[in-house]
Motif scaffolding. Sequence first.
Motif, PDB file in Angstrom:
ATOM      1  N   GLY A  93       0.629  -1.097   0.141  1.00 49.92           N
ATOM      2  CA  GLY A  93      -0.137  -0.095  -0.064  1.00 49.92           C
ATOM      3  C   GLY A  93       0.542   1.439   0.100  1.00 49.92           C
ATOM      4  O   GLY A  93       0.215   2.512   0.264  1.00 49.92           O
TER       5      GLY A  93
ATOM      6  N   CYS B 101       2.471  -8.695  -9.009  1.00 46.04           N
ATOM      7  CA  CYS B 101       1.886  -8.747  -8.248  1.00 46.04           C
ATOM      8  C   CYS B 101       0.411  -9.125  -7.607  1.00 46.04           C
ATOM      9  O   CYS B 101      -0.559  -9.039  -7.980  1.00 46.04           O
ATOM     10  N   THR B 103      -0.067  -8.952  -4.078  1.00 49.90           N
ATOM     11  CA  THR B 103      -0.920  -8.449  -3.030  1.00 49.90           C
ATOM     12  C   THR B 103      -2.037  -7.704  -2.643  1.00 49.90           C
ATOM     13  O   THR B 103      -2.946  -7.052  -4.204  1.00 49.90           O
ATOM     14  N   LEU B 104      -2.335  -7.532  -1.740  1.00 44.58           N
ATOM     15  CA  LEU B 104      -3.891  -6.701  -0.853  1.00 44.58           C
ATOM     16  C   LEU B 104      -3.935  -5.398  -2.105  1.00 44.58           C
ATOM     17  O   LEU B 104      -5.622  -6.287  -3.362  1.00 44.58           O
ATOM     18  N   SER B 105      -3.471  -4.373  -2.881  1.00 42.58           N
ATOM     19  CA  SER B 105      -4.396  -3.223  -3.703  1.00 42.58           C
ATOM     20  C   SER B 105      -4.303  -4.605  -5.172  1.00 42.58           C
ATOM     21  O   SER B 105      -5.294  -3.767  -5.558  1.00 42.58           O
ATOM     22  N   CYS B 106      -4.116  -4.983  -5.356  1.00 39.16           N
ATOM     23  CA  CYS B 106      -3.423  -5.216  -6.683  1.00 39.16           C
ATOM     24  C   CYS B 106      -4.839  -6.553  -6.984  1.00 39.16           C
ATOM     25  O   CYS B 106      -5.199  -6.871  -7.826  1.00 39.16           O
ATOM     26  N   CYS B 142       3.714  -7.126  -3.351  1.00 37.87           N
ATOM     27  CA  CYS B 142       3.376  -5.635  -3.787  1.00 37.87           C
ATOM     28  C   CYS B 142       4.979  -5.185  -4.256  1.00 37.87           C
ATOM     29  O   CYS B 142       6.255  -5.236  -3.314  1.00 37.87           O
ATOM     30  N   LEU B 143       5.037  -4.495  -5.345  1.00 37.59           N
ATOM     31  CA  LEU B 143       6.152  -3.509  -6.018  1.00 37.59           C
ATOM     32  C   LEU B 143       6.469  -2.429  -6.090  1.00 37.59           C
ATOM     33  O   LEU B 143       6.757  -2.191  -6.361  1.00 37.59           O
ATOM     34  N   GLY B 144       5.018  -1.054  -4.744  1.00 34.58           N
ATOM     35  CA  GLY B 144       5.178  -0.344  -4.439  1.00 34.58           C
ATOM     36  C   GLY B 144       4.770   0.208  -6.103  1.00 34.58           C
ATOM     37  O   GLY B 144       5.191   1.732  -6.298  1.00 34.58           O
ATOM     38  N   SER B 145       3.887  -0.507  -6.235  1.00 38.38           N
ATOM     39  CA  SER B 145       2.999   0.249  -7.776  1.00 38.38           C
ATOM     40  C   SER B 145       1.178  -0.073  -7.229  1.00 38.38           C
ATOM     41  O   SER B 145       0.714   0.191  -8.129  1.00 38.38           O
ATOM     42  N   CYS B 146       0.985   0.163  -6.255  1.00 32.25           N
ATOM     43  CA  CYS B 146      -0.499  -0.181  -5.496  1.00 32.25           C
ATOM     44  C   CYS B 146      -1.346   1.249  -6.660  1.00 32.25           C
ATOM     45  O   CYS B 146      -2.983   0.620  -6.645  1.00 32.25           O
ATOM     46  N   MET B 151      -1.048  -4.206 -11.621  1.00 33.84           N
ATOM     47  CA  MET B 151       0.057  -4.055 -12.173  1.00 33.84           C
ATOM     48  C   MET B 151       0.966  -5.506 -12.332  1.00 33.84           C
ATOM     49  O   MET B 151       0.957  -6.889 -11.495  1.00 33.84           O
TER      50      MET B 151
HETATM   51  S1  FES Z   1       0.044  -3.814  -3.797  1.00 36.57           S
HETATM   52 FE1  FES Z   1       0.175  -4.612  -6.106  1.00 36.57          FE
HETATM   53  S2  FES Z   1       1.490  -3.460  -5.971  1.00 36.57           S
HETATM   54 FE2  FES Z   1       1.433  -2.704  -4.386  1.00 36.57          FE
END
Ligand code: FES
Lengths: 429, 178
Positions: A93, B101, B103-106, B142-146, B151
């Motif tokens: 995030g 990615c 992780t959550l936001s993706c 997470c790749l820092g592109s949420c 992505m």
């Molecule tokens: S959750 Fe995918 S880039 Fe951060």
Amino acid sequence: MEIKAIGCEPLQLKMMHVKDGHTLKVYEDHGGYKSLKKAMNMSSDDIINEVKASALRGRGGAGFPTGMKWSFVPRDSPKPKYIVCNADESEPGTFKDRYLLERDPHALIEGMLIGAFALGVETCYIYYRGEYNYLIDIMDKAIEEARAANLVGRNILGTDFSCEIYTHTGAGAYICGEETALLSSLEGFRGHPRMKPPFPAIEGVYACPTVVNNVETLTSVPQIIEMGGIAWRDLGTEKSGGTKLWSVSGHVKKPGVYELPMGYSDMEKFIMEDCGGMLRDDKKLKAVIPGGSSVYIMNADQIIGKNVTLDYEGLVEGGSMVGSGGFIVMDETVDVVDSTKNLTEFYRHESCGWCTPCREGTDWLVKIFNRVADGGGRPEDAQLLLDICDNIEGKSFCPLGDAAAWPIQSAVKRFPEDFKKHLFQNTGI
Amino acid sequence: MASVATDYTNQVVYTDEVADFSPEIVEEMRAHLVKYPADRKRSALIPLLFVVQRERGYIDNEGVNFLAKFLDLEVTDVWETATFYSMFNMRPVGKYHIQVCKTLSCRILGEPEITGHICDRLGIKPGETTEDGLFTVTRVECLGSCGTAPMMQIGFDYHEDLTIEKVDRLLDTLKAGK
Ligand code: FES
Ligand SMILES: Cc1cc2nc3c(=O)[nH]c(=O)nc-3n(C[C@H](O)[C@H](O)[C@H](O)COP(=O)(O)O)c2cc1C
Ligand code: SF4
């Protein structure tokens, strides 16, 4: 994606939309390196006192007062001293540092140089997460430009102050954002955290005094020197000085990086108006994780009509934490059991394996979540998850263990309906 | 004579052969050393492992032996560090390493559909490589592109705000470029 300041003039984001703002020339045209020149005519104590007066708190997640951290560095150490910039940015995030590094590299160089001048540091490292490879090229070019202008290297601006700045890469490990693990990694070892004390300010990289600061912390320093500590602090609140960047992602119309004055009021307005409101108009807000994944999840009732202010104190009062300032916004289509499982998988993957509670605990948590997801949920699983969290939280070697426990503890408490749905499905209740 | 160890299927599991790098590459490696104190050469290990991976496709036994000699380390020191970090591939990967990615936001913005689509098109599962050696698909954290989710990264390149159409165009371009 939006990048903009709300409720204040852009300070952190000043160069974001300036053409070629990453180059030395344009940076200097916008007042760049004036603060360094000003600082080089100040005493160490005066610089540190300005930073103390600014009430700047570390933007990496822990929120430790920066001026105080700097004052822990021994003055007359016979060993060399170091500043290490934490550009590991791997907290789910969180993506604010990426844009600072991409579009305003000279602000970081200037901030590091001011710190180096104040603390008697001759070598600085910037530790990037390995995936940010393209940003290292940008910074290497900026450092070369600064060197050619005699702003980095030997006898800076003709004085006897000398300082080198080097970029360094990690290789995919969230734990290397933890400052002592970062130092292990910088020395070429596995990214295992180290015992504190001794704190890095006394024994950091190569067992020498080291200040570890986040990118945004260091890019704030030139502004503080320029405006004066008190004036910068007064942009925010007395305890949470200045302005701060927030990364916003998830179910909003306008995700992005937003600069807000500390104490911004309020969280509901920020999400519902500034960030454009919910992505789909017919879906209601369900949950927000406001500080990167390692903080308590909040439900809509804790936000709507609650006037939660966005600063260190306000978010604690509201039931969570500032952390890294990464808002993850979720609408009612999200199943909080699923989102919590997702984050728990993250912590299991990123557990460095050094200590048993975190290594084994996160593995068991994921096993339980997998069984629940496969339809094998049992009513007692909620308590089982909480018991395991209890055996991780406060009993692990570094804060990653706590970070793994908090999302689960808060989710079970604040979204009981979602858990009931999964855990009671086989009981007919 | 090189000493080589094999397992019960006659697979080579260990060799003390040392990789050979061109003078330019050795020079590139040497340039990293200037950043660190002379008695702290190990600091250059991670950056140099990336050079080995780029040149040899993955972290291989001969490359590790080279770095041990180059940095005055034990071979086990190099393995110890290399195996900790998720970006180092201990096995060959495809020419294009697709890292989606998860992780959550993706995830909440469509990662499962994106990954599913890529895997369907390539006929592989996450973690696998296509038979022609062109593509490997991995689900990563997470790749820092949420803010531009969903992505993925292909090699070091970021591909953001993904849609199925965008993914198709990308895969077509990469396939055509082979
Ligand atoms: S959750 Fe995918 S880039 Fe951060
Ligand atoms: C598991 C874990 C991950 C962390 N990741 C980061 C990170 O990616 N970036 C960062 O600046 N700080 C991170 N931190 C915080 C650092 O340990 C440290 O507090 C910070 O870099 C200090 O700088 P600051 O005072 O300027 O914030 C992390 C901490 C923990 C426990
Ligand atoms: S809490 Fe987790 S990440 Fe931290 S030292 Fe223990 S195993 Fe490693």
